[in-house]
Design a protein around this motif. Structure first.
Motif, PDB file in Angstrom:
ATOM      1  N   LEU A  86      97.722 -52.943 -13.177  1.00 49.18           N
ATOM      2  CA  LEU A  86      99.080 -53.128 -12.371  1.00 49.18           C
ATOM      3  C   LEU A  86      99.250 -54.758 -11.979  1.00 49.18           C
ATOM      4  O   LEU A  86     100.632 -54.831 -11.850  1.00 49.18           O
ATOM      5  CB  LEU A  86      99.084 -52.339 -11.196  1.00 49.18           C
ATOM      6  CG  LEU A  86      99.344 -50.733 -11.587  1.00 49.18           C
ATOM      7  CD1 LEU A  86      98.899 -49.939 -10.150  1.00 49.18           C
ATOM      8  CD2 LEU A  86     100.492 -50.354 -12.252  1.00 49.18           C
ATOM      9  N   LEU A  87      98.236 -55.563 -11.688  1.00 50.83           N
ATOM     10  CA  LEU A  87      98.439 -56.856 -11.264  1.00 50.83           C
ATOM     11  C   LEU A  87      98.487 -57.862 -12.304  1.00 50.83           C
ATOM     12  O   LEU A  87      99.197 -58.873 -12.180  1.00 50.83           O
ATOM     13  CB  LEU A  87      97.281 -57.095 -10.234  1.00 50.83           C
ATOM     14  CG  LEU A  87      97.326 -56.503  -8.852  1.00 50.83           C
ATOM     15  CD1 LEU A  87      96.158 -57.052  -8.211  1.00 50.83           C
ATOM     16  CD2 LEU A  87      98.663 -56.697  -7.950  1.00 50.83           C
ATOM     17  N   PRO A  99      98.006 -47.398 -16.328  1.00 52.79           N
ATOM     18  CA  PRO A  99      97.324 -46.324 -15.456  1.00 52.79           C
ATOM     19  C   PRO A  99      97.649 -46.564 -14.194  1.00 52.79           C
ATOM     20  O   PRO A  99      98.026 -47.452 -13.586  1.00 52.79           O
ATOM     21  CB  PRO A  99      95.913 -46.691 -15.722  1.00 52.79           C
ATOM     22  CG  PRO A  99      95.923 -48.172 -16.076  1.00 52.79           C
ATOM     23  CD  PRO A  99      96.957 -48.385 -16.597  1.00 52.79           C
ATOM     24  N   ARG A 100      97.956 -45.400 -13.484  1.00 55.36           N
ATOM     25  CA  ARG A 100      98.229 -45.328 -12.117  1.00 55.36           C
ATOM     26  C   ARG A 100      97.716 -44.289 -11.267  1.00 55.36           C
ATOM     27  O   ARG A 100      96.942 -43.359 -11.885  1.00 55.36           O
ATOM     28  CB  ARG A 100      99.770 -44.974 -11.942  1.00 55.36           C
ATOM     29  CG  ARG A 100     100.685 -45.962 -12.586  1.00 55.36           C
ATOM     30  CD  ARG A 100     102.092 -45.560 -12.377  1.00 55.36           C
ATOM     31  NE  ARG A 100     102.979 -46.789 -13.091  1.00 55.36           N
ATOM     32  CZ  ARG A 100     104.405 -46.699 -13.049  1.00 55.36           C
ATOM     33  NH1 ARG A 100     104.961 -45.789 -12.170  1.00 55.36           N
ATOM     34  NH2 ARG A 100     105.041 -47.806 -13.639  1.00 55.36           N
ATOM     35  N   LEU A 101      97.733 -44.404 -10.043  1.00 52.89           N
ATOM     36  CA  LEU A 101      96.945 -43.340  -8.988  1.00 52.89           C
ATOM     37  C   LEU A 101      98.380 -43.062  -7.996  1.00 52.89           C
ATOM     38  O   LEU A 101      98.375 -43.393  -7.006  1.00 52.89           O
ATOM     39  CB  LEU A 101      96.063 -44.027  -7.959  1.00 52.89           C
ATOM     40  CG  LEU A 101      94.753 -44.253  -8.805  1.00 52.89           C
ATOM     41  CD1 LEU A 101      93.635 -44.937  -7.842  1.00 52.89           C
ATOM     42  CD2 LEU A 101      93.831 -43.051  -9.033  1.00 52.89           C
ATOM     43  N   ALA A 354      95.774 -49.732  -4.800  1.00 56.70           N
ATOM     44  CA  ALA A 354      96.252 -49.151  -6.227  1.00 56.70           C
ATOM     45  C   ALA A 354      97.079 -48.087  -5.997  1.00 56.70           C
ATOM     46  O   ALA A 354      97.848 -47.726  -7.035  1.00 56.70           O
ATOM     47  CB  ALA A 354      94.750 -48.585  -6.500  1.00 56.70           C
ATOM     48  N   ILE A 355      97.181 -47.192  -4.962  1.00 54.87           N
ATOM     49  CA  ILE A 355      98.059 -45.969  -4.688  1.00 54.87           C
ATOM     50  C   ILE A 355      99.515 -46.672  -4.536  1.00 54.87           C
ATOM     51  O   ILE A 355     100.391 -46.379  -5.054  1.00 54.87           O
ATOM     52  CB  ILE A 355      97.710 -45.391  -3.533  1.00 54.87           C
ATOM     53  CG1 ILE A 355      96.431 -44.443  -3.918  1.00 54.87           C
ATOM     54  CG2 ILE A 355      98.870 -44.322  -3.325  1.00 54.87           C
ATOM     55  CD1 ILE A 355      96.057 -43.715  -3.049  1.00 54.87           C
ATOM     56  N   LEU A 356      99.679 -47.814  -3.693  1.00 59.01           N
ATOM     57  CA  LEU A 356     100.785 -48.374  -3.230  1.00 59.01           C
ATOM     58  C   LEU A 356     101.388 -48.887  -4.609  1.00 59.01           C
ATOM     59  O   LEU A 356     102.530 -48.879  -4.694  1.00 59.01           O
ATOM     60  CB  LEU A 356     100.662 -49.331  -2.404  1.00 59.01           C
ATOM     61  CG  LEU A 356     100.176 -48.705  -0.844  1.00 59.01           C
ATOM     62  CD1 LEU A 356     100.118 -49.901   0.100  1.00 59.01           C
ATOM     63  CD2 LEU A 356     101.482 -47.775  -0.417  1.00 59.01           C
TER      64      LEU A 356
END
Length: 363
Positions: A86-87, A99-101, A354-356
């Motif tokens: 994500l970064l 991919p995401r949480l 990671a969630i945010l």
């Protein structure tokens, strides 16, 4: 109001009702906290001793320790993998899904219609997880002091409480067996339901259902109703989403003949001109007879819930089983509980990050 707002109002009304009954419920053994309902009871000290002391279960416990450590590593890897992906900026032309949480929010991240299957999967998975802890406590000569059920916001759960003094006096390997048994059960359930969740749907699908349309694209312009089912393209039977793209992209013409099953039950054949990129402009999924939807959704949630529980609960996040595994392991290299919690606090910060970022990914 959208589905998420309606669901939120229902949840708030439910908890307001629970608080109105707080006095009566506490007399019946319930403990009530903000959005947490607990029912705890002293229980038998031994759980299924014949199974707990069997050769089969002793082998399972040894496997469970390895699976518990593997889940701990996998949980850390998952958090770091999501953060890094994500970064790190992606090229504008990249079409790889990140991919995401993402938290489960009925009406927002999942449909309200999937809630019964989700709650059933969570209830079964958590109960079997805690039952494994109890049996392993018996297997390792640790009494079970109590247990019970809980409701967190709207998620059902269960818990068992091994005798703390006996647990602390146990050998490290015995502690790891008790802690890891629940994680291992979740991994085993995920392995069982993986083929049911991923191989049964394409085998049983009878078409592809349109669940969304892009405005001003061919399907939208042709007034194809949402929830229509595409049965064939140019005479080719369609049962899987990828088949739709395959037949359109390999068509020698931009004019294709589709056979639809409309929501009103009528079968309609239409010739539609797709875009120059051979796109119909629809979001599709598998289509099954109504009786199969609940079963297949349940299989999917059993895999998703158990795999997620194994990795997230396996991650060292202080309150998780993985946190307990981590603490017992780092003691072997000379670190104390406080140092273990400091390291786990860093992982918790990364987990929250990671969630945010999953909810609001960087543009």
């Amino acid at each position: 109001m959208n589905g998420a707002e309606i669901f939120g109002i229902v949840i708030l009304a439910f908890w307001a009702f629970i608080y109105l009954l707080k006095g009566k419920l506490e007399k019946r053994g319930f403990q009530i906290y903000p959005f947490l309902l607990l029912w705890r009871k002293d229980t038998r000290s031994e759980w299924f001793p014949s199974l707990a002391n069997s050769k089969f279960y002793k082998i399972f416990e040894k496997m469970a320790v390895a699976l518990g450590i593997l889940s701990m590593i996998g949980g850390i890897a998952l958090i770091l993998y999501v953060l890094i992906n994500l970064l790190i900026p992606k090229p504008p032309q990249a079409e790889v899904a990140q991919p995401r949480l993402e938290p489960i929010i009925p009406g927002l991240t999942i449909g309200l219609n999937q809630l019964p299957e989700l709650l059933l999967a969570i209830g079964i998975s958590v109960t079997l997880h805690e039952l494994a802890h109890a049996i392993s406590a018996t297997s390792n000569k640790t009494k079970v002091r109590g247990g019970g059920f809980l409701l967190l916001i709207f998620f059902p759960g269960a818990f068992v409480e091994p005798d703390e003094e006996e647990f602390n006096r146990s050998k490290t390997l015995s502690k790891l067996k008790i802690i890891s048994a629940g994680i291992a059960v979740n991994l085993i359930l995920a392995a069982i339901f993986f083929p049911l969740a991923y191989f049964l749907p394409p085998a049983l699908s009878q078409g592809v259902q349109i669940v969304g349309e892009l405005k001003n694209y061919p399907a939208y312009n042709a007034s194809i109703p949402i929830n229509s089912v595409i049965l064939s393209v140019d005479g080719h039977k369609i049962t899987q989403p990828q088949q739709l793209g395959y037949y359109l992209k390999n068509s020698p013409t931009l004019s294709n003949t589709f056979t639809f099953l409309f929501p009103n039950g009528s079968i309609v054949t239409k010739t539609i001109n797709v875009t120059k990129d051979h796109l119909l402009g629809v979001y599709v999924t598998y289509y099954f007879p109504p009786a199969l939807y609940f079963i297949l959704d349940f299989f999917t949630w059993m895999f998703t819930v158990n795999f997620s529980l194994a990795l997230i609960n396996g991650a060292p996040l202080i309150i998780t089983d993985g946190g307990k595994v981590f603490t017992e392991l780092v003691k072997k290299i000379g670190l104390n509980d406080k140092q273990s919690y400091v390291l786990q606090s860093i992982i918790i910060i990364l987990f929250i990050g990671a969630i945010l970022l999953s909810i609001n990914p960087p543009q």
